[in-house]
Design a protein around this motif. Structure first.
Motif, PDB file in Angstrom:
ATOM      1  N   GLN A  38       1.962   0.208   1.324  1.00 37.53           N
ATOM      2  CA  GLN A  38       0.720  -0.143   0.600  1.00 37.53           C
ATOM      3  C   GLN A  38      -0.542   0.126   1.423  1.00 37.53           C
ATOM      4  O   GLN A  38      -1.645   0.020   0.906  1.00 37.53           O
ATOM      5  CB  GLN A  38       0.756  -1.614   0.129  1.00 37.53           C
ATOM      6  CG  GLN A  38       0.706  -2.671   1.196  1.00 37.53           C
ATOM      7  CD  GLN A  38       2.091  -3.014   1.746  1.00 37.53           C
ATOM      8  OE1 GLN A  38       2.913  -2.142   1.954  1.00 37.53           O
ATOM      9  NE2 GLN A  38       2.332  -4.285   1.998  1.00 37.53           N
ATOM     10  N   MET A  52       0.838  -3.330  -4.975  1.00 35.88           N
ATOM     11  CA  MET A  52       1.397  -2.600  -6.111  1.00 35.88           C
ATOM     12  C   MET A  52       1.624  -3.612  -7.230  1.00 35.88           C
ATOM     13  O   MET A  52       1.669  -4.809  -6.943  1.00 35.88           O
ATOM     14  CB  MET A  52       2.676  -1.835  -5.699  1.00 35.88           C
ATOM     15  CG  MET A  52       3.916  -2.687  -5.439  1.00 35.88           C
ATOM     16  SD  MET A  52       4.822  -2.889  -6.957  1.00 35.88           S
ATOM     17  CE  MET A  52       5.247  -4.577  -6.982  1.00 35.88           C
ATOM     18  N   GLU A  71      -3.837  -3.284 -10.559  1.00 37.93           N
ATOM     19  CA  GLU A  71      -3.815  -4.594 -11.229  1.00 37.93           C
ATOM     20  C   GLU A  71      -2.961  -4.494 -12.498  1.00 37.93           C
ATOM     21  O   GLU A  71      -3.334  -3.819 -13.486  1.00 37.93           O
ATOM     22  CB  GLU A  71      -5.211  -5.134 -11.565  1.00 37.93           C
ATOM     23  CG  GLU A  71      -5.925  -5.740 -10.367  1.00 37.93           C
ATOM     24  CD  GLU A  71      -5.254  -7.009  -9.814  1.00 37.93           C
ATOM     25  OE1 GLU A  71      -4.672  -7.802 -10.588  1.00 37.93           O
ATOM     26  OE2 GLU A  71      -5.298  -7.202  -8.590  1.00 37.93           O
ATOM     27  N   SER A  72      -1.855  -5.237 -12.475  1.00 34.98           N
ATOM     28  CA  SER A  72      -0.885  -5.104 -13.571  1.00 34.98           C
ATOM     29  C   SER A  72      -1.485  -5.449 -14.938  1.00 34.98           C
ATOM     30  O   SER A  72      -1.139  -4.819 -15.944  1.00 34.98           O
ATOM     31  CB  SER A  72       0.353  -5.954 -13.286  1.00 34.98           C
ATOM     32  OG  SER A  72       0.000  -7.310 -13.088  1.00 34.98           O
ATOM     33  N   GLN A 241      -2.208 -10.648   6.943  1.00 38.35           N
ATOM     34  CA  GLN A 241      -3.184  -9.598   6.659  1.00 38.35           C
ATOM     35  C   GLN A 241      -4.606 -10.154   6.772  1.00 38.35           C
ATOM     36  O   GLN A 241      -4.855 -11.300   6.435  1.00 38.35           O
ATOM     37  CB  GLN A 241      -2.960  -9.044   5.241  1.00 38.35           C
ATOM     38  CG  GLN A 241      -1.613  -8.369   5.097  1.00 38.35           C
ATOM     39  CD  GLN A 241      -1.414  -7.785   3.714  1.00 38.35           C
ATOM     40  OE1 GLN A 241      -2.353  -7.554   2.955  1.00 38.35           O
ATOM     41  NE2 GLN A 241      -0.155  -7.534   3.368  1.00 38.35           N
TER      42      GLN A 241
HETATM   43  N1  LIG Z   1      -2.729  -9.258  -9.172  1.00 36.75           N
HETATM   44  C1  LIG Z   1      -1.900  -8.170  -8.704  1.00 36.75           C
HETATM   45  C2  LIG Z   1      -0.895  -8.717  -7.706  1.00 36.75           C
HETATM   46  C3  LIG Z   1      -0.047  -7.616  -7.137  1.00 36.75           C
HETATM   47  C4  LIG Z   1       0.782  -8.104  -5.956  1.00 36.75           C
HETATM   48  O1  LIG Z   1       0.565  -9.197  -5.404  1.00 36.75           O
HETATM   49  N2  LIG Z   1       1.716  -7.245  -5.549  1.00 36.75           N
HETATM   50  C5  LIG Z   1       2.537  -7.559  -4.393  1.00 36.75           C
HETATM   51  C6  LIG Z   1       4.013  -7.432  -4.742  1.00 36.75           C
HETATM   52  S1  LIG Z   1       4.469  -8.439  -6.109  1.00 36.75           S
HETATM   53  C7  LIG Z   1       2.227  -6.577  -3.291  1.00 36.75           C
HETATM   54  O2  LIG Z   1       1.957  -5.418  -3.540  1.00 36.75           O
HETATM   55  N3  LIG Z   1       2.233  -7.038  -2.036  1.00 36.75           N
HETATM   56  C8  LIG Z   1       1.957  -6.218  -0.905  1.00 36.75           C
HETATM   57  C9  LIG Z   1       1.240  -6.970   0.187  1.00 36.75           C
HETATM   58  O3  LIG Z   1       1.186  -8.213   0.115  1.00 36.75           O
HETATM   59  O4  LIG Z   1       0.746  -6.323   1.110  1.00 36.75           O
HETATM   60  C10 LIG Z   1      -1.192  -7.509  -9.895  1.00 36.75           C
HETATM   61  O5  LIG Z   1      -0.778  -8.255 -10.789  1.00 36.75           O
HETATM   62  O6  LIG Z   1      -1.093  -6.267  -9.920  1.00 36.75           O
END
Ligand SMILES: N[C@@H](CCC(=O)N[C@@H](CS)C(=O)NCC(=O)O)C(=O)O
Length: 257
Positions: A38, A52, A71-72, A241
């Motif tokens: 990412q 993602m 953003e989903s 992070q």
């Molecule tokens: N609000 C975002 C949340 C996306 C999210 O938190 N994705 C997580 C996996 S479920 C991610 O990519 N995490 C990578 C990281 O924390 O660096 C959406 O719904 O797209």
């Protein structure tokens, strides 16, 4: 063709379920979030929040250049508008119904997703990061309390409606089901006795073939056996992070744009 930048998690499943429901052609592009994909410049240019899922639609409606989206919730809305499915159009007779769907999509994005994510973090991962029992206890109490409250919100809504936004299956259900079906695993299976209307809906949505296929998309990606050291390194990267840590990746993405 749509590229779906993806890892098999609840937020990823929202998008593969919608792509399957709409019968759209797509290509899964793995984003190994434990391995740091990412932060790669190519991905950050599509998803500047280093999360993602994200998509690139190479054939947007109306033509023109490929469009990238993160953003989903925004992705679900885009795909619904592209196909005219699972979200009433403003110009249709059911125009106002559109907002009933969107309010539940936004509800999921701002409430159920973040609260379940944090509850899961404090229950299952935080003990690898801190030894401070009071921090763990407070985190679990705060976020599990919210998950319980939000389950009640869904149960009440589903006691009077077949689907979350009313009588039609919509992107609100696709945004919410990938998290909600995990409640039994997160709390315990008795939770369904407390929230019977939620359970009825979880089973109803789970019975859809497209939901089953979308939920299984790329399921082998996350199944690699890891050593303790590898697990630790992945968690350290995911849970520590800060702006300082991602700034360099962002600058690299901007330079190579
Ligand atoms: N609000 C975002 C949340 C996306 C999210 O938190 N994705 C997580 C996996 S479920 C991610 O990519 N995490 C990578 C990281 O924390 O660096 C959406 O719904 O797209």
């Amino acid at each position: 063709m749509i590229d779906c930048h993806y890892w098999p998690t609840p937020n990823g499943w929202k998008v593969t379920i919608m792509l399957e429901e709409c019968g759209l052609d797509y290509n899964l592009v793995p984003v190994d979030i434990g391995g740091g994909d990412q932060f790669k410049p190519d991905f950050l240019r599509i998803s500047p929040n280093n999360r993602m899922p994200a998509i690139v639609d190479h054939a947007p409606t109306g033509g023109g250049e490929a469009i990238g989206l993160f953003e989903s919730g925004a992705i679900l809305e885009y795909l619904a508008d592209k196909t005219g499915k699972f979200l009433p159009t403003l110009t249709s007779e059911q125009g106002p119904e559109r907002y009933k769907v969107l309010q539940w999509v936004h509800w999921q994005m701002a409430n159920l997703g973040p609260m379940m994510g944090n509850a899961n973090h404090f229950k299952n991962y935080a003990r690898n990061i801190t030894d401070d029992a009071s921090q763990l206890e407070y985190g679990v109490k705060r976020f599990m309390g919210e998950v319980d409250r939000l389950s009640g919100v869904m149960d009440a809504q589903l006691s009077a409606n077949t689907y979350l936004a009313g009588e039609e299956y919509s992107i609100a259900d696709m945004a919410t089901w990938p998290w909600a079906f995990l409640l039994g695993r997160m709390i315990d299976e008795n939770v369904w006795q407390t929230f019977p209307h939620l359970k009825r809906w979880v089973d109803l949505v789970a019975s859809r073939p497209a939901v089953q296929t979308g939920r299984k998309a790329g399921e082998d990606l996350g199944k690699k056996e890891l050593t303790d050291e590898e697990t630790k390194a992945r968690q350290n990267m995911l849970f520590n992070q800060s702006n300082d840590k991602v700034r360099a990746a962002r600058e690299e993405a901007a330079r190579s744009a």
